[in-house]
Design a protein around this motif. Structure first.
Motif, PDB file in Angstrom:
ATOM      1  N   GLN A 216       0.795  -1.229   0.000  1.00 23.01           N
ATOM      2  CA  GLN A 216       0.000   0.000   0.000  1.00 23.01           C
ATOM      3  C   GLN A 216       0.827   1.278   0.000  1.00 23.01           C
ATOM      4  O   GLN A 216       0.269   2.365  -0.187  1.00 23.01           O
ATOM      5  CB  GLN A 216      -0.987   0.030   1.176  1.00 23.01           C
TER       6      GLN A 216
ATOM      7  N   MET B  38      -3.504   4.114  -2.844  1.00 23.01           N
ATOM      8  CA  MET B  38      -3.874   2.750  -2.495  1.00 23.01           C
ATOM      9  C   MET B  38      -4.323   2.752  -1.046  1.00 23.01           C
ATOM     10  O   MET B  38      -3.525   2.460  -0.135  1.00 23.01           O
ATOM     11  CB  MET B  38      -2.729   1.770  -2.733  1.00 23.01           C
TER      12      MET B  38
ATOM     13  N   GLN C 193      -5.506  -2.692   0.946  1.00 22.17           N
ATOM     14  CA  GLN C 193      -4.830  -3.726   0.152  1.00 22.17           C
ATOM     15  C   GLN C 193      -5.682  -4.273  -0.977  1.00 22.17           C
ATOM     16  O   GLN C 193      -5.177  -5.019  -1.823  1.00 22.17           O
ATOM     17  CB  GLN C 193      -4.385  -4.876   1.050  1.00 22.17           C
TER      18      GLN C 193
ATOM     19  N   SER D 189      -6.734   0.110  -5.636  1.00 22.99           N
ATOM     20  CA  SER D 189      -5.918   1.281  -5.940  1.00 22.99           C
ATOM     21  C   SER D 189      -6.682   2.129  -6.949  1.00 22.99           C
ATOM     22  O   SER D 189      -7.476   1.609  -7.740  1.00 22.99           O
ATOM     23  CB  SER D 189      -4.581   0.856  -6.531  1.00 22.99           C
TER      24      SER D 189
END
Lengths: 117, 114
Positions: free
Chosen positions: B52, B69, B72, B75
């Motif tokens: 991230q 991001m 996890q 993005s």
């Protein structure tokens, strides 16, 4: 900086003939990671071959390539082209360094391979 | 297993509008990359994240492009004040832990700026 140079533009071959797509690279790192990605029409790139070992042949799906650090080359070859091999081929260099970063890919300009009956 | 997911698959914007592109990496992959593909320039690196965190944005046009991001599982790539030259296929890729690993590409978002 790092760079990759490929056979330019369009390569047209007759089915059954051998394929060779050239790839040379420049990098300051002594242990480069090289990849060949293939992209068929309306698809995304997918890995075809990868190599990190000098002078060792790597093979997949009838294609093969050998990383030669002495000549900074990673040429893609196949003994007999098939119609289904028609696609865009990218040679790529990773800037990965152990313990340093994840390795973005630096791509060559791509070679379009067209196989005719 | 689902591969990398990108939405939308196609986006048309007017010049000067904003475009936000989404990417969901493969579960468990720690690295996420953004690339741009055009006929003239081929495949160009834009930016990437590891766990991230932004690692390298050396390919990003500085003034109008940004990427995040926040967790996890996704993005985003945002383009402000889009220009016709931004028209391209934007590809997201993810890979497992090490740099030797294969990058798996999503289907891409085809952006057209009129």
């Amino acid at each position: 900086g790092d760079s990759v140079t490929q056979t330019e533009g369009l390569v047209t071959l007759t089915e059954g003939l051998p394929v060779m797509l050239n790839c040379t690279y420049q990098t300051i790192y002594s242990n480069p990671f090289l990849f060949w990605y293939v992209q068929h029409l309306n698809e995304s790139p997918r890995l075809l071959l990868k190599s990190f070992t000098d002078n060792k042949r790597t093979e997949h799906q009838g294609f093969h390539a050998t990383l030669h650090k002495s000549s900074s080359s990673f040429h893609l070859q196949k003994s007999s082209a098939q119609l289904s091999d028609s696609a865009l081929y990218y040679c790529a260099l990773s800037d990965y360094v152990v313990g340093y970063n994840q390795g973005k890919l630096i791509f060559g300009q791509g070679t379009k391979l067209s196989i005719k009956p | 297993n689902a591969g990398v997911i990108q939405t939308p698959r196609h986006k048309v914007t007017g010049k000067g509008q904003e475009a936000t592109l989404w990417c969901e990496p493969i579960s468990g992959h720690s690295a996420v990359f953004w690339y741009r593909q055009t006929i003239v320039q081929g495949l160009e690196f834009l930016t990437y994240f590891r766990n991230q965190a932004p690692i390298d944005d050396s390919g990003m046009p500085k003034e109008r492009f940004s990427a995040q991001m926040p967790n996890q599982s996704h993005s985003t790539l945002k383009i402000q004040s889009t220009q016709p030259q931004d028209s391209a296929v934007y590809l997201c890729a993810s890979s497992p832990r090490t740099g030797q690993d294969t990058q798996y590409f999503g289907p891409g978002t085809r952006l057209l700026v009129l």
